[in-house]
Scaffold this motif. Structure first.
Motif, short mmCIF file in Angstrom:
data_model
loop_
_atom_site.label_atom_id
_atom_site.label_comp_id
_atom_site.label_asym_id
_atom_site.label_seq_id
_atom_site.Cartn_x
_atom_site.Cartn_y
_atom_site.Cartn_z
N CYS A 1 67.01 3.62 110.11
CA CYS A 1 65.95 2.62 109.96
C CYS A 1 66.05 1.65 111.13
O CYS A 1 67.12 1.12 111.42
CB CYS A 1 66.13 1.88 108.64
N VAL A 2 64.94 1.45 111.82
CA VAL A 2 64.88 0.54 112.96
C VAL A 2 64.01 -0.65 112.57
O VAL A 2 62.83 -0.47 112.24
CB VAL A 2 64.31 1.25 114.21
N ILE A 3 64.60 -1.84 112.60
CA ILE A 3 63.87 -3.05 112.27
C ILE A 3 63.35 -3.67 113.57
O ILE A 3 64.13 -3.90 114.50
CB ILE A 3 64.76 -4.07 111.53
N ILE A 4 62.05 -3.93 113.62
CA ILE A 4 61.40 -4.49 114.80
C ILE A 4 60.81 -5.84 114.42
O ILE A 4 60.27 -6.00 113.32
CB ILE A 4 60.28 -3.54 115.29
N GLY A 5 60.93 -6.79 115.34
CA GLY A 5 60.40 -8.11 115.03
C GLY A 5 60.13 -8.94 116.26
O GLY A 5 60.33 -8.49 117.39
N ALA A 6 59.67 -10.14 116.02
CA ALA A 6 59.38 -11.10 117.08
C ALA A 6 60.09 -12.41 116.75
O ALA A 6 60.14 -12.81 115.59
CB ALA A 6 57.87 -11.35 117.18
N ASN A 7 60.67 -13.01 117.76
CA ASN A 7 61.39 -14.28 117.60
C ASN A 7 62.48 -14.19 116.54
O ASN A 7 62.72 -15.13 115.78
CB ASN A 7 60.43 -15.41 117.25
N GLY A 8 63.14 -13.04 116.44
CA GLY A 8 64.23 -12.87 115.48
C GLY A 8 63.80 -12.66 114.05
O GLY A 8 64.64 -12.55 113.16
N ARG A 9 62.50 -12.56 113.79
CA ARG A 9 61.99 -12.36 112.43
C ARG A 9 61.46 -10.95 112.27
O ARG A 9 60.66 -10.50 113.08
CB ARG A 9 60.90 -13.37 112.13
N PRO A 10 61.87 -10.22 111.23
CA PRO A 10 61.40 -8.85 111.03
C PRO A 10 59.88 -8.79 110.83
O PRO A 10 59.31 -9.62 110.14
CB PRO A 10 62.11 -8.41 109.76
N ALA A 11 59.26 -7.78 111.46
CA ALA A 11 57.82 -7.61 111.32
C ALA A 11 57.45 -6.22 110.84
O ALA A 11 56.46 -6.04 110.15
CB ALA A 11 57.13 -7.88 112.66
N MET A 12 58.24 -5.20 111.22
CA MET A 12 57.95 -3.83 110.82
C MET A 12 59.21 -3.00 110.92
O MET A 12 60.21 -3.43 111.48
CB MET A 12 56.84 -3.23 111.67
N GLN A 13 59.13 -1.78 110.37
CA GLN A 13 60.27 -0.87 110.46
C GLN A 13 59.80 0.53 110.80
O GLN A 13 58.68 0.92 110.48
CB GLN A 13 61.06 -0.86 109.16
N LEU A 14 60.67 1.25 111.48
CA LEU A 14 60.46 2.67 111.77
C LEU A 14 61.58 3.42 111.07
O LEU A 14 62.72 2.95 111.05
CB LEU A 14 60.53 2.95 113.26
N VAL A 15 61.27 4.59 110.53
CA VAL A 15 62.28 5.41 109.88
C VAL A 15 62.33 6.76 110.57
O VAL A 15 61.29 7.39 110.77
CB VAL A 15 61.98 5.58 108.37
N TYR A 16 63.53 7.18 110.95
CA TYR A 16 63.73 8.48 111.59
C TYR A 16 64.60 9.34 110.68
O TYR A 16 65.62 8.88 110.17
CB TYR A 16 64.44 8.32 112.93
N ALA A 17 64.19 10.58 110.48
CA ALA A 17 65.03 11.57 109.82
C ALA A 17 65.86 12.22 110.92
O ALA A 17 65.32 12.73 111.90
CB ALA A 17 64.18 12.61 109.10
N VAL A 18 67.19 12.17 110.79
CA VAL A 18 68.07 12.67 111.84
C VAL A 18 68.91 13.81 111.30
O VAL A 18 69.55 13.69 110.24
CB VAL A 18 68.99 11.56 112.38
N ARG A 19 68.91 14.90 112.05
CA ARG A 19 69.73 16.07 111.71
C ARG A 19 70.80 16.20 112.79
O ARG A 19 70.48 16.30 113.98
CB ARG A 19 68.87 17.32 111.67
N VAL A 20 72.06 16.16 112.39
CA VAL A 20 73.18 16.33 113.32
C VAL A 20 73.69 17.76 113.15
O VAL A 20 74.01 18.18 112.04
CB VAL A 20 74.30 15.31 113.04
N VAL A 21 73.71 18.51 114.27
CA VAL A 21 74.08 19.93 114.22
C VAL A 21 75.25 20.20 115.16
O VAL A 21 75.51 19.44 116.09
CB VAL A 21 72.88 20.82 114.61
N GLU A 22 75.94 21.31 114.91
CA GLU A 22 76.97 21.78 115.83
C GLU A 22 76.29 22.14 117.14
O GLU A 22 75.12 22.49 117.17
CB GLU A 22 77.69 23.00 115.27
N GLN A 23 77.01 22.11 118.25
CA GLN A 23 76.44 22.34 119.57
C GLN A 23 75.69 23.66 119.68
O GLN A 23 74.64 23.73 120.29
CB GLN A 23 77.54 22.29 120.63
N ASP A 24 76.19 24.73 119.09
CA ASP A 24 75.54 26.05 119.24
C ASP A 24 74.29 26.21 118.40
O ASP A 24 73.55 27.15 118.56
CB ASP A 24 76.53 27.16 118.91
N GLU A 25 73.98 25.26 117.49
CA GLU A 25 72.79 25.34 116.66
C GLU A 25 71.57 24.72 117.33
O GLU A 25 70.45 24.95 116.92
CB GLU A 25 73.00 24.62 115.32
#
Length: 87
Positions: free
Chosen positions: A62-86
């Motif tokens: 979850c990435v919190i984005i804001g202005a002047n230190g105040r939260p305004a919106m969020q982005l959510v990323y689904a992350v898959r961590v795989v072994e190098q050969d995958e």
């Protein structure tokens, strides 16, 4: 605070992927939160996040984005961590 959608990212174990966040003037990344600290580590600067895979698995970032230190919106990323050969 508004949610601005989900995106998918794949990263290898012990690899780091940097994702640039396109932002309007005055906005910056305030915080980057990993849904599972055992699977990945997340760091940030004003305009990007860096995701480092620690072990195979799937989690969210979850990435919190804001202005002047105040939260305004969020982005959510689904992350898959795989072994190098995958990738």
């Amino acid at each position: 605070m508004r949610n601005h959608g989900k995106k998918k990212i794949t990263v290898g174990v012990e690899d780091t992927r940097t994702v640039r966040i396109p932002l309007k003037p005055g906005l910056s990344v305030l915080q980057c939160i990993s849904g599972n600290a055992e699977v990945l580590e997340c760091t940030h600067d004003r305009t990007s996040i860096s995701i480092t895979g620690l072990r195979p698995g799937v989690t969210t970032v979850c990435v919190i984005i804001g202005a002047n230190g105040r939260p305004a919106m969020q982005l959510v990323y689904a992350v898959r961590v795989v072994e190098q050969d995958e990738e």
